[in-house]
Design a protein around this motif. Structure first.
Motif, PDB file in Angstrom:
ATOM      1  N   ALA A  49       5.391   5.913  -1.954  1.00 38.66           N
ATOM      2  CA  ALA A  49       6.741   5.350  -1.990  1.00 38.66           C
ATOM      3  C   ALA A  49       6.819   4.176  -2.956  1.00 38.66           C
ATOM      4  CB  ALA A  49       7.169   4.905  -0.588  1.00 38.66           C
ATOM      5  N   LYS A  50       5.823   3.310  -2.918  1.00 38.54           N
ATOM      6  CA  LYS A  50       5.813   2.137  -3.791  1.00 38.54           C
ATOM      7  C   LYS A  50       5.696   2.549  -5.262  1.00 38.54           C
ATOM      8  CE  LYS A  50       3.762  -2.479  -3.861  1.00 38.54           C
ATOM      9  NZ  LYS A  50       2.640  -3.308  -3.391  1.00 38.54           N
ATOM     10  N   SER A  51       4.996   3.655  -5.527  1.00 40.77           N
ATOM     11  CA  SER A  51       4.808   4.118  -6.913  1.00 40.77           C
ATOM     12  C   SER A  51       6.083   4.701  -7.508  1.00 40.77           C
ATOM     13  CB  SER A  51       3.693   5.171  -6.969  1.00 40.77           C
ATOM     14  OG  SER A  51       4.149   6.415  -6.450  1.00 40.77           O
ATOM     15  N   GLN A  52       7.028   5.072  -6.660  1.00 38.05           N
ATOM     16  CA  GLN A  52       8.305   5.662  -7.074  1.00 38.05           C
ATOM     17  C   GLN A  52       8.136   6.965  -7.856  1.00 38.05           C
ATOM     18  OE1 GLN A  52      11.666   2.994  -7.964  1.00 38.05           O
ATOM     19  NE2 GLN A  52      10.161   1.345  -8.155  1.00 38.05           N
ATOM     20  N   THR A  53       6.988   7.627  -7.673  1.00 35.75           N
ATOM     21  CA  THR A  53       6.744   8.940  -8.262  1.00 35.75           C
ATOM     22  C   THR A  53       6.151   9.826  -7.179  1.00 35.75           C
ATOM     23  OG1 THR A  53       6.208   7.851 -10.360  1.00 35.75           O
ATOM     24  CG2 THR A  53       5.635  10.165 -10.172  1.00 35.75           C
ATOM     25  N   ASN A  54       6.677  11.047  -7.003  1.00 33.16           N
ATOM     26  CA  ASN A  54       6.175  11.863  -5.897  1.00 33.16           C
ATOM     27  C   ASN A  54       4.736  12.308  -6.126  1.00 33.16           C
ATOM     28  OD1 ASN A  54       6.665  13.794  -7.842  1.00 33.16           O
ATOM     29  ND2 ASN A  54       7.911  15.129  -6.552  1.00 33.16           N
ATOM     30  N   GLY A  55       4.081  12.675  -5.045  1.00 33.10           N
ATOM     31  CA  GLY A  55       2.666  13.016  -5.114  1.00 33.10           C
ATOM     32  C   GLY A  55       2.008  12.739  -3.781  1.00 33.10           C
ATOM     33  N   SER A  56       0.716  12.449  -3.814  1.00 29.67           N
ATOM     34  CA  SER A  56      -0.039  12.231  -2.575  1.00 29.67           C
ATOM     35  C   SER A  56      -0.846  10.949  -2.678  1.00 29.67           C
ATOM     36  CB  SER A  56      -1.015  13.390  -2.325  1.00 29.67           C
ATOM     37  OG  SER A  56      -0.350  14.627  -2.304  1.00 29.67           O
ATOM     38  N   GLU A  57      -0.992  10.278  -1.534  1.00 26.68           N
ATOM     39  CA  GLU A  57      -1.960   9.189  -1.476  1.00 26.68           C
ATOM     40  C   GLU A  57      -3.350   9.775  -1.742  1.00 26.68           C
ATOM     41  OE1 GLU A  57       0.315   8.150   1.489  1.00 26.68           O
ATOM     42  OE2 GLU A  57       1.152   6.649   0.145  1.00 26.68           O
TER      43      GLU A  57
END
Length: 404
Positions: A346-354
């Motif tokens: 969420a903080k990265s503002q780019t979808n994906g995975s931790e």
């Protein structure tokens, strides 16, 4: 969506939208010369697409076997090489660097002045090997153009010159102050070139020989190295430099390129050329716990260790970075032993995975591995600098949008 249009849980129709996006936004307007994109999941290459030109002047289209300058995508290779030696018990991560480079015993930190008349003070901490792998060493890059220390790097041509060697780099760095005490901040730097020096020192092999024997040969990476040989030249791409107004000009003509000569400086930080299939073998090994097609280059637990966030207190890059440059957006990303690590989607503002990890190169190449989705994405092009366009974030959005 028919099942025939789904491969490895990826919608091919949605991946094909990447083609239109890159053509319409970047290639047709002349913002990029050409691109080559690969998406793999569950160990299967699901989608590969070549677009545009590898050499605009000669009107040569990008091919799947085109050879690209991967610049800082060399860094994960060098980091894996050093950690192979860690697995052999040859060093510990908290070893002081001066144990192996005695001239670095009394490193000092910048406190004013310009080269060669620096004011310095003793470093408050001792630089360790982990500080080199995480870019928390206090070293810098000349191209940063942020401080009087990096100005000295430019003056001494420590980012690379016709006469530079790993040995002279290490000798000259011993004479220059650090930007900060090791372990107290993050700054992208020549640290990984020093990691390459340690690989040579500990293994007794030159860096190119070590890579070939312990990484490239086991994985079948036949087109990856520090030099483009005569029989590869026809596949070697041109490289371009961004110009104001979203234009580009030729930066390195493949037929006159320095890459045709054996380099004196084997840069573990940025010296390699590769193809998309070669680099996929390396990235796929990282996705599969350290092995590809039965050939293991690193232990599973070692790789798990490398792709943890090693920044103090599990901070992300904005909390520790003093520089303005990275091959990844800062927010929501930490740093492991050789690559960036996604800590907060969420903080990265780019979808994906931790837990997603990867890196990029100066000429806008990039890769990422998502262990949660068992996904590998590699993007090749040749435009300097890599910060010109937000293609990496756009690609993540589109690839993750194709997961079904």
């Amino acid at each position: 969506m028919s099942k025939s249009n789904v491969v490895a849980g990826l919608s091919l129709d949605r991946l094909d939208a990447i083609t239109q996006h890159l053509d319409r936004k970047y290639i047709e307007p002349g913002r990029l010369p050409g691109t080559l994109t690969l998406v793999a999941r569950h160990g299967e290459v699901a989608w590969v697409k070549a677009q545009g030109m590898m050499d605009v002047e000669r009107q040569k289209p990008v091919q799947r076997d085109t050879i690209f300058r991967i610049y800082s995508m060399t860094k994960p290779v060098t980091s894996i090489a050093l950690m192979q030696l860690y697995e052999k018990g040859m060093f510990l991560l908290d070893d002081p660097v001066h144990k192996y480079i005695p001239a670095w015993r009394n490193l000092r930190v910048y406190n004013g002045g310009t080269y060669p008349h620096f004011k310095t003070e003793p470093a408050a901490t001792t630089m360790t090997i982990r500080d080199l792998l995480t870019h928390m060493s206090g070293l810098t890059y000349g191209f940063m153009e942020r401080s009087n220390v990096d100005a000295a790097y430019r003056q001494l041509k420590l980012d690379g010159s016709a006469t530079l060697t790993l040995e002279t780099l290490v000798e000259q760095l011993a004479e220059l102050p650090l930007e900060f005490s090791p372990g107290t901040a993050w700054n992208y730097s020549v640290s990984t070139d020093v990691v390459g020096y340690l690989v040579q020192l500990l293994s007794g092999q030159s860096l190119d020989e070590y890579f070939r024997e312990h990484i490239f040969a086991p994985l079948g990476m036949d087109d990856t190295g520090f030099q483009v040989h005569p029989d590869q030249l026809d596949r070697f791409s041109a490289c371009y430099l961004y110009q104001p107004g979203d234009r580009m000009k030729l930066q390195d003509d493949p037929m006159r390129s320095r890459y045709q000569k054996t380099p004196t400086f084997l840069s573990g930080g940025g010296g390699l050329v590769s193809t998309i299939d070669d680099y996929h073998k390396f990235a796929q090994a990282l996705c599969q716990g350290g092995a590809y097609q039965g050939n293991r280059i690193i232990g599973r637990k070692t790789l798990e260790f490398m792709r943890r966030n090693h920044l103090p207190g599990n901070q992300d890059l904005p909390g520790l970075s003093i520089g303005a440059f990275s091959e990844t957006p800062y927010e929501g990303n930490g740093f492991g032993l050789g690559f960036s690590v996604r800590t907060d989607v969420a903080k990265s503002q780019t979808n994906g995975s931790e837990g997603e990890f990867g890196w990029g190169g100066l000429a806008s190449t990039s890769f990422f591995v998502d262990p949660v989705e068992d996904l590998v994405v590699i993007f090749m092009t040749q435009l300097i600098p890599s910060s010109t366009y937000p293609i990496r974030q756009e690609l993540r959005a589109m690839v993750n949008g194709a997961l079904v």
